[in-house]
Design a protein around this motif. Sequence first.
Motif, short mmCIF file in Angstrom:
data_model
loop_
_atom_site.label_atom_id
_atom_site.label_comp_id
_atom_site.label_asym_id
_atom_site.label_seq_id
_atom_site.Cartn_x
_atom_site.Cartn_y
_atom_site.Cartn_z
N ALA A 72 0.99 -1.34 0.05
CA ALA A 72 -0.08 -0.08 -0.01
C ALA A 72 0.83 1.24 0.10
O ALA A 72 1.81 1.18 0.51
CB ALA A 72 -0.83 0.18 1.14
N VAL A 73 0.36 2.15 -0.88
CA VAL A 73 1.19 3.42 -0.65
C VAL A 73 0.35 4.47 0.19
O VAL A 73 -0.77 4.47 0.27
CB VAL A 73 1.17 4.15 -2.25
CG1 VAL A 73 1.88 5.35 -2.21
CG2 VAL A 73 1.71 3.02 -3.08
N SER A 74 1.24 5.27 1.10
CA SER A 74 0.82 6.39 2.04
C SER A 74 0.03 7.21 1.26
O SER A 74 0.18 7.49 -0.03
CB SER A 74 1.75 6.95 2.92
OG SER A 74 2.90 7.56 1.91
N GLU A 75 -0.85 8.26 1.87
CA GLU A 75 -1.68 8.92 1.23
C GLU A 75 -0.76 9.95 0.45
O GLU A 75 -1.27 10.48 -0.58
CB GLU A 75 -2.70 9.52 2.12
CG GLU A 75 -3.59 10.43 1.76
CD GLU A 75 -4.72 11.03 2.58
OE1 GLU A 75 -5.09 12.15 2.49
OE2 GLU A 75 -4.97 10.25 3.33
N ASP A 76 0.28 10.55 0.97
CA ASP A 76 0.86 11.60 0.51
C ASP A 76 2.05 10.86 -0.61
O ASP A 76 2.93 11.48 -1.19
CB ASP A 76 1.82 12.22 1.42
CG ASP A 76 2.81 11.65 2.20
OD1 ASP A 76 3.14 10.24 1.88
OD2 ASP A 76 3.50 12.23 3.22
N GLY A 77 2.01 9.63 -0.81
CA GLY A 77 2.92 8.96 -1.62
C GLY A 77 4.35 8.82 -1.46
O GLY A 77 5.24 8.48 -2.18
N SER A 78 4.57 9.11 -0.33
CA SER A 78 6.07 8.95 0.17
C SER A 78 6.60 7.90 0.69
O SER A 78 7.78 7.48 1.03
CB SER A 78 6.34 10.14 1.37
OG SER A 78 5.70 9.77 2.45
N ARG A 79 5.72 6.82 1.36
CA ARG A 79 6.13 5.56 1.77
C ARG A 79 5.11 4.33 1.16
O ARG A 79 4.00 4.55 0.77
CB ARG A 79 5.74 5.38 3.36
CG ARG A 79 6.61 6.50 3.97
CD ARG A 79 6.35 6.39 5.37
NE ARG A 79 7.41 7.12 5.96
CZ ARG A 79 7.38 7.74 7.28
NH1 ARG A 79 6.41 7.25 8.05
NH2 ARG A 79 8.23 8.39 8.01
N VAL A 80 5.94 3.41 1.00
CA VAL A 80 5.29 2.13 0.53
C VAL A 80 5.21 0.98 1.71
O VAL A 80 6.27 0.97 2.33
CB VAL A 80 6.02 1.57 -0.42
CG1 VAL A 80 5.37 0.00 -1.00
CG2 VAL A 80 5.74 2.24 -1.92
N HIS A 81 4.14 0.56 2.14
CA HIS A 81 3.95 -0.34 3.24
C HIS A 81 3.68 -1.80 2.82
O HIS A 81 2.93 -1.96 1.85
CB HIS A 81 2.85 -0.07 4.15
CG HIS A 81 2.83 1.50 4.57
ND1 HIS A 81 3.58 1.82 5.71
CD2 HIS A 81 2.56 2.69 4.01
CE1 HIS A 81 3.46 3.18 6.04
NE2 HIS A 81 2.92 3.67 4.95
N ALA A 82 4.30 -2.57 3.13
CA ALA A 82 4.14 -4.31 2.93
C ALA A 82 3.28 -4.91 4.26
O ALA A 82 3.59 -4.62 5.37
CB ALA A 82 5.27 -4.80 2.77
N VAL A 83 2.60 -5.76 3.64
CA VAL A 83 1.74 -6.76 4.78
C VAL A 83 2.11 -8.05 4.53
O VAL A 83 2.36 -8.66 3.55
CB VAL A 83 0.23 -6.56 4.55
CG1 VAL A 83 -0.56 -7.67 5.46
CG2 VAL A 83 -0.09 -5.27 4.78
N PHE A 84 2.65 -8.72 5.72
CA PHE A 84 2.99 -9.98 5.49
C PHE A 84 2.15 -11.24 5.81
O PHE A 84 1.23 -11.07 6.57
CB PHE A 84 4.35 -10.40 6.47
CG PHE A 84 5.24 -9.42 6.19
CD1 PHE A 84 6.35 -9.65 5.25
CD2 PHE A 84 5.49 -8.28 6.93
CE1 PHE A 84 7.30 -8.82 5.02
CE2 PHE A 84 6.49 -7.17 6.79
CZ PHE A 84 7.49 -7.56 6.11
N LEU A 85 2.30 -12.26 5.08
CA LEU A 85 1.30 -13.69 5.54
C LEU A 85 1.71 -14.16 6.76
O LEU A 85 0.56 -14.53 7.40
CB LEU A 85 1.62 -14.61 4.18
CG LEU A 85 0.77 -15.88 4.31
CD1 LEU A 85 -0.82 -15.53 4.07
CD2 LEU A 85 1.09 -16.74 3.22
#
Length: 86
Positions: A72-85
């Motif tokens: 997922a990308v943060s609202e301001d586009g400055s970060r990418v977040h990962a979710v793990f299985l």
Amino acid sequence: NEVSDTVSVVSLTVGAVTAVVATGDEPADVVFAGGRAFVSCARDNEVWVYDAVTRALVGRVELEGVYPQSLAVSEDGSRVHAVFLH
């Protein structure tokens, strides 16, 4: 393209695959931010980073979790977040 370890680039205008990009093992998700494409590679526990225009690999981010699936990308586009299985 989990089995072939690739991501297909699809033209919405043409309605067909226009390119195939090699990735790490088991690509699971793709998001775009800052002119780059981020691909979670589940078996490698990495996110591979590509230039969104040239499709050149510009880096790899090693992750601490197991099997990164969704991105997922943060609202301001400055970060990418990962979710793990796991």
